[in-house]
Design a protein around this motif. Structure first.
Motif, short mmCIF file in Angstrom:
data_model
loop_
_atom_site.label_atom_id
_atom_site.label_comp_id
_atom_site.label_asym_id
_atom_site.label_seq_id
_atom_site.Cartn_x
_atom_site.Cartn_y
_atom_site.Cartn_z
N MET A 1 -4.78 -13.44 2.71
CA MET A 1 -4.48 -12.38 1.74
C MET A 1 -3.20 -11.68 2.17
N SER A 2 -2.27 -11.52 1.27
CA SER A 2 -1.03 -10.82 1.57
C SER A 2 -1.00 -9.52 0.79
N ASP A 3 0.03 -8.70 1.01
CA ASP A 3 0.16 -7.44 0.30
C ASP A 3 0.19 -7.67 -1.19
N SER A 4 -0.41 -6.74 -1.90
CA SER A 4 -0.40 -6.83 -3.35
C SER A 4 1.03 -6.85 -3.86
N SER A 6 3.24 -9.08 -3.17
CA SER A 6 4.18 -9.65 -2.21
C SER A 6 3.72 -11.04 -1.84
N SER A 7 4.69 -11.94 -1.70
CA SER A 7 4.37 -13.30 -1.28
C SER A 7 4.76 -13.53 0.17
N ALA A 8 5.14 -12.45 0.87
CA ALA A 8 5.57 -12.58 2.25
C ALA A 8 4.41 -13.03 3.13
N ALA A 9 4.73 -13.83 4.15
CA ALA A 9 3.72 -14.25 5.11
C ALA A 9 3.19 -13.03 5.85
N PRO A 10 1.89 -12.99 6.19
CA PRO A 10 1.33 -11.82 6.86
C PRO A 10 1.80 -11.66 8.30
N VAL A 11 2.37 -12.71 8.86
CA VAL A 11 2.89 -12.67 10.24
C VAL A 11 4.19 -13.46 10.27
N SER A 12 5.18 -12.94 11.01
CA SER A 12 6.41 -13.70 11.19
C SER A 12 6.63 -13.97 12.66
N VAL A 21 9.06 -13.23 19.34
CA VAL A 21 8.72 -11.96 18.68
C VAL A 21 7.79 -12.27 17.51
N ILE A 22 6.55 -11.81 17.61
CA ILE A 22 5.60 -11.92 16.51
C ILE A 22 5.49 -10.55 15.85
N ALA A 23 5.72 -10.52 14.54
CA ALA A 23 5.65 -9.27 13.80
C ALA A 23 4.52 -9.33 12.78
N LEU A 24 3.65 -8.34 12.80
CA LEU A 24 2.65 -8.16 11.75
C LEU A 24 3.39 -7.71 10.50
N ASN A 25 3.13 -8.36 9.36
CA ASN A 25 4.02 -8.19 8.21
C ASN A 25 3.26 -7.85 6.93
N ARG A 26 2.43 -6.82 7.03
CA ARG A 26 1.82 -6.25 5.82
C ARG A 26 2.11 -4.76 5.81
N PRO A 27 3.37 -4.36 5.79
CA PRO A 27 3.72 -2.95 5.99
C PRO A 27 3.15 -1.99 4.97
N ILE A 33 -5.55 -5.71 9.15
CA ILE A 33 -5.95 -7.08 9.50
C ILE A 33 -6.91 -7.62 8.45
N ASP A 34 -6.51 -8.68 7.78
CA ASP A 34 -7.41 -9.42 6.92
C ASP A 34 -7.53 -10.84 7.46
N LEU A 35 -8.26 -11.68 6.75
CA LEU A 35 -8.49 -13.04 7.26
C LEU A 35 -7.19 -13.82 7.38
N ALA A 36 -6.32 -13.71 6.39
CA ALA A 36 -5.05 -14.45 6.43
C ALA A 36 -4.19 -14.01 7.60
N MET A 37 -4.15 -12.69 7.87
CA MET A 37 -3.34 -12.22 8.99
C MET A 37 -3.91 -12.71 10.32
N ALA A 38 -5.22 -12.60 10.49
CA ALA A 38 -5.83 -13.03 11.74
C ALA A 38 -5.57 -14.51 11.99
#
Length: 263
Positions: A1-4, A6-12, A21-27, A33-38
């Protein structure tokens, strides 16, 4: 699940020299944290571990917060199947935490804004935490009517002892960066606008050390406790799901989503 919207990946994942560098990307969701991000976070850590040229991992969050914890809005949307839905997220998140702790590379977390609930757990899984001066660390679980996940109970009792850990876990409100530093939960505090620069500076200093020595040191430090962590993660999941099955939890999830205070 990504931000409403937004099609950006939840992690970069990016590379700065020998530093991953790992960035959490649901600003817009405070990097909840949702299932897709984890799942994406676990995959990114695996990529880092597989790259022999990397020496250090820097974990950060996009936007104004490091990580606001579990995605409570997503929980509310699955109210009819809440325990099963949460179980799937916890399983994915509980692969991330031992992967960070057991990663042969040092992990530096750069924390700004809130590190709440699972975000607090995620920060504590790092070897070094660099905190922005205005950052805050929030347990959050009791306010939602549940217990911890992500190894936070294990981290706090190991660092503070059982009595102080329980006091912190039941404390309302937030720890400031200064309070977290006084408890030795934070390695360093820096000005907000210097956070990424200072965290990268620490990461690059670590990257210059002899890599085999650093890998051996991290393995030695964590070897006595990594199996204890895995066992505690299983206990945390079971406790969390018992709480999630109670009617009060669903009520508090709904209240949080609707910004209504439950006494």
């Amino acid at each position: 699940m990504s931000d409403s919207g937004s099609s950006a990946a939840p992690v970069s994942l990016s590379v700065d020299g020998a530093v991953a560098v790992i960035a959490l990307n649901r600003p817009t969701s405070l990097n909840a944290i949702d299932l897709a991000m984890a799942q994406a976070l676990r995959g990114a850590i695996a990529q880092v571990e597989a790259n022999a040229s990397l020496r250090v991992l820097l974990l950060r969050g996009e936007g104004r917060s490091f990580c606001g914890g579990g995605d409570v809005k997503a929980m509310h949307a699955h109210a009819g199947d809440l325990p099963a839905f949460i179980s799937r997220i916890i399983d994915a998140f509980h692969e991330v935490v031992p992967a960070l702790v057991g990663l042969p590379l040092p992990v530096v977390a750069a924390v700004q804004g809130a590190a709440a609930g699972g975000g607090f757990s995620l920060a504590m899984a790092a070897d070094f935490v660099v905190a922005a001066r205005s950052s805050r660390f929030v347990v959050a679980y009791p306010q939602l009517g549940t217990s911890t996940d992500g190894g936070l109970s294990w981290q706090l009792q190991r660092r503070l002892g059982p009595a102080r850990a329980l006091a912190l876990l039941t404390q309302p409100g937030a720890l400031t960066a200064q309070e977290a530093h006084a408890l030795q939960l934070v390695h360093d505090i820096v000005d907000d606008d210097a956070l990424l620069r200072e965290a990268l500076s620490l990461a690059h200093r670590l990257a210059k050390l002899p890599p085999q020595a650093v890998r051996e040191l991290k393995a030695l430090v964590h070897a006595p406790s990594i199996e204890d962590l895995r066992a505690q993660l299983a206990r945390e999941k079971a406790a969390f799901l018992r709480c999630a099955a109670a009617p009060e939890f669903a009520a508090r999830v709904a209240a949080f989503t609707n910004r209504v205070t439950v006494p």
